[in-house]
Structures are given as C-alpha cells and as structure tokens.
Design a protein around this motif. Sequence first.
Motif, short mmCIF file in Angstrom:
data_model
loop_
_atom_site.label_atom_id
_atom_site.label_comp_id
_atom_site.label_asym_id
_atom_site.label_seq_id
_atom_site.Cartn_x
_atom_site.Cartn_y
_atom_site.Cartn_z
N ARG A 6 -7.52 -6.55 -22.04
CA ARG A 6 -8.27 -6.97 -20.85
C ARG A 6 -8.29 -8.48 -20.70
O ARG A 6 -8.11 -9.01 -19.59
CB ARG A 6 -9.70 -6.43 -20.95
CG ARG A 6 -9.82 -4.93 -20.71
CD ARG A 6 -11.21 -4.43 -21.04
NE ARG A 6 -11.39 -3.03 -20.66
CZ ARG A 6 -12.35 -2.24 -21.13
NH1 ARG A 6 -13.24 -2.73 -22.01
NH2 ARG A 6 -12.45 -0.99 -20.74
N ALA A 18 -3.62 -12.90 -14.69
CA ALA A 18 -3.92 -12.75 -13.27
C ALA A 18 -4.40 -14.06 -12.65
O ALA A 18 -4.29 -14.25 -11.44
CB ALA A 18 -4.97 -11.66 -13.08
N ARG A 19 -4.94 -14.95 -13.49
CA ARG A 19 -5.45 -16.23 -12.98
C ARG A 19 -4.37 -17.31 -12.89
O ARG A 19 -4.64 -18.42 -12.43
CB ARG A 19 -6.58 -16.73 -13.87
CG ARG A 19 -7.86 -15.89 -13.79
CD ARG A 19 -9.01 -16.58 -14.47
NE ARG A 19 -8.80 -16.70 -15.90
CZ ARG A 19 -9.13 -15.77 -16.80
NH1 ARG A 19 -9.67 -14.62 -16.38
NH2 ARG A 19 -8.92 -15.96 -18.08
N ARG A 52 -1.01 -2.89 -13.70
CA ARG A 52 -1.47 -4.13 -13.06
C ARG A 52 -0.56 -5.30 -13.39
O ARG A 52 -0.38 -6.20 -12.57
CB ARG A 52 -2.90 -4.41 -13.51
CG ARG A 52 -3.54 -5.64 -12.87
CD ARG A 52 -4.96 -5.82 -13.36
NE ARG A 52 -5.50 -7.11 -12.96
CZ ARG A 52 -6.67 -7.59 -13.37
NH1 ARG A 52 -7.43 -6.87 -14.18
NH2 ARG A 52 -7.08 -8.78 -12.96
N THR A 72 -4.74 -9.63 -19.67
CA THR A 72 -4.46 -9.28 -18.28
C THR A 72 -5.23 -10.19 -17.33
O THR A 72 -4.69 -10.67 -16.33
CB THR A 72 -4.83 -7.81 -18.00
OG1 THR A 72 -4.10 -6.97 -18.90
CG2 THR A 72 -4.50 -7.42 -16.57
N GLY A 73 -6.50 -10.45 -17.65
CA GLY A 73 -7.29 -11.33 -16.81
C GLY A 73 -6.74 -12.75 -16.79
O GLY A 73 -6.70 -13.40 -15.73
#
Length: 300
Positions: A284, A291-292, A166, A287-288
């Motif tokens: 996690r 992604a933002r 991702r 990565t979150g």
Amino acid sequence: MSADTPRARITRRGFVAGALLATLGGARAAPALRVATVDWALLETLLAIGVTPVAAAELVLYRQVVVEPPVPASVADIGLRGTPNYEALRLLGPDVIFTSNFSAWAEPKLKLIAPVETLSIYARGVPPFAGAERVALDLGARTGRTAAAAALVADTRSELDRLKARLAGGDGRPLMVINLGDARHFRVFGTDSMFGAVLERLGLANAWTAATRYSATAPMGLEALAQVGEAWIVLIPPVPADAERMLAASAFWQALPAVRAGRVLRLAAIDPFGGLPAALRFARLLTGAMARVKPGGAHG
C-alpha cells in the motif's frame, strides 16, 4: 403430584436436558487462550486475526517500526525481544508462548513458563510470502480463529491483486528496495525477501538479482547503486540522521541517475521481517508513493 407421575418424569427430563445444554454451551464459551509472543511477525499476525495477546515484547519500538495492526493498551510489554522479562511473563500466566526461529535461543527459559510453539516465516529456501500465509493459518487453527486466518490470507491476496491492477501501465522500470546503514553503505532486499515477494505479486521487477539470504545483503557501498541506474530507489526507514545530512551534500548521491531524475521513493516505517500485515503495508505504501509521482519522476 407423585414423584413418578408422567408430568414429573417430563420435568426431570427437561431439567437433565437443560443441564446438558448448559454444559455444552459452557464448553463453547470456554475462556480464550492466553497467548504471549516475543516475535513481531507473530504479534502482528495474531492481532490481524483478532487475537489480543496478554504479553508481547518491545512494544514501544513495535509501534514505531511495525505500526499496524495497532497494539491494544491491554497487552503487557515484557521488555526487549533479545532480553525479555521472564518473571513478568510468568506472572501473566500465558497458556502458550509463540516464538520463531529468531528467538530459538530463549526457548529453554520460556518453556519453564508455558508451552512454547515455534512458527517461523523466514528460513533459508522458504518463500517468505508462502511462509507468512502458512503461519497465519497455523495461528488461526491454534487459537480458534480459523475463519479469521483464512480471511486474512484471502483478503491479502485480493488486495495485492487490486494494487497490481492499479500499478499496471507504469514506466516498467525495476525497483531497488534498500535500507541505509549509514551515509556510505546500504542493505538491499532481494527476490527472496518479503519485499521482493511483494514486488513480484505486484508485477514489478526487482532491480537486485544477485543472491540474498531471505532478508537483505550485508551492507555494501553506495557505489553499487550506480550499477542499476535505470531503477527506482525505494528507501525503507530508518534513515540515520548522519546519513540524511551527508546524502544531501554528497555529490556522488546527487549524481546517481535515479536521484537526478527524481526516482527515489521514501516510504514510512515497515518491518522487513513481518508477516502478511507487513507485506500488505509495504504494498500500500509503495503503491501510494508511486501514484504521487508526476511524469518525469518528480513527486507531487
């Protein structure tokens, strides 16, 4: 019917066989091992493989710092990790107490209560991720949760691979994972920390390449951040209130290339000295957060 007729003998054999099966069944359904621990990394790993301890330490702070896996209300809180309540632990009657090298000093007293088994993730020269996997498997074997422990190891690796995919195609900048000590000093997590190990598994570069000691460096001045101007800064809580106020007004902080470009990621609480659950939580959350981020570094 005679006591020695064929039918009687069959009945007796059936009774004996039934009793034997009942005995074997009872052995398989033996009471679960009553475990206790004063180490958070061991606690989160036990919970992750489906073992609920009878007691653990400093659970109020655990719920704020470690967060997951959640601790069931049935787990008794035996006080601070540095000064556990030995009498309360004795009354709970654990069959075994799991400790790490961080609590070696308490072992003489703990051994008076129940057998003590030491399982350590963090030690000089030991890669922490591999150590966390080994400890998970050891706890699984000791508590009869071998399959669950193996699944935890496999699922963690699989999820990290998924998150790595991702993150592929990012901007290629390294990341500086830090924890603020105060408004002028920070600690940085190197390649031999759990955070550093997770960055590597995610295919991300650690901006800090100097030596650390399986955790983080001693506090250093914020001016050191200017040496890694192209990196992302990843802030690990807690951020002291005075640091929060001073950073907002600090011309030096605001002038840092990463801050000026919006390359600062603030994550939720994570235990820097956790096991596989903490490693996955960090991955996690990171990565979150990435992604933002909108193109150019600003957050959405």
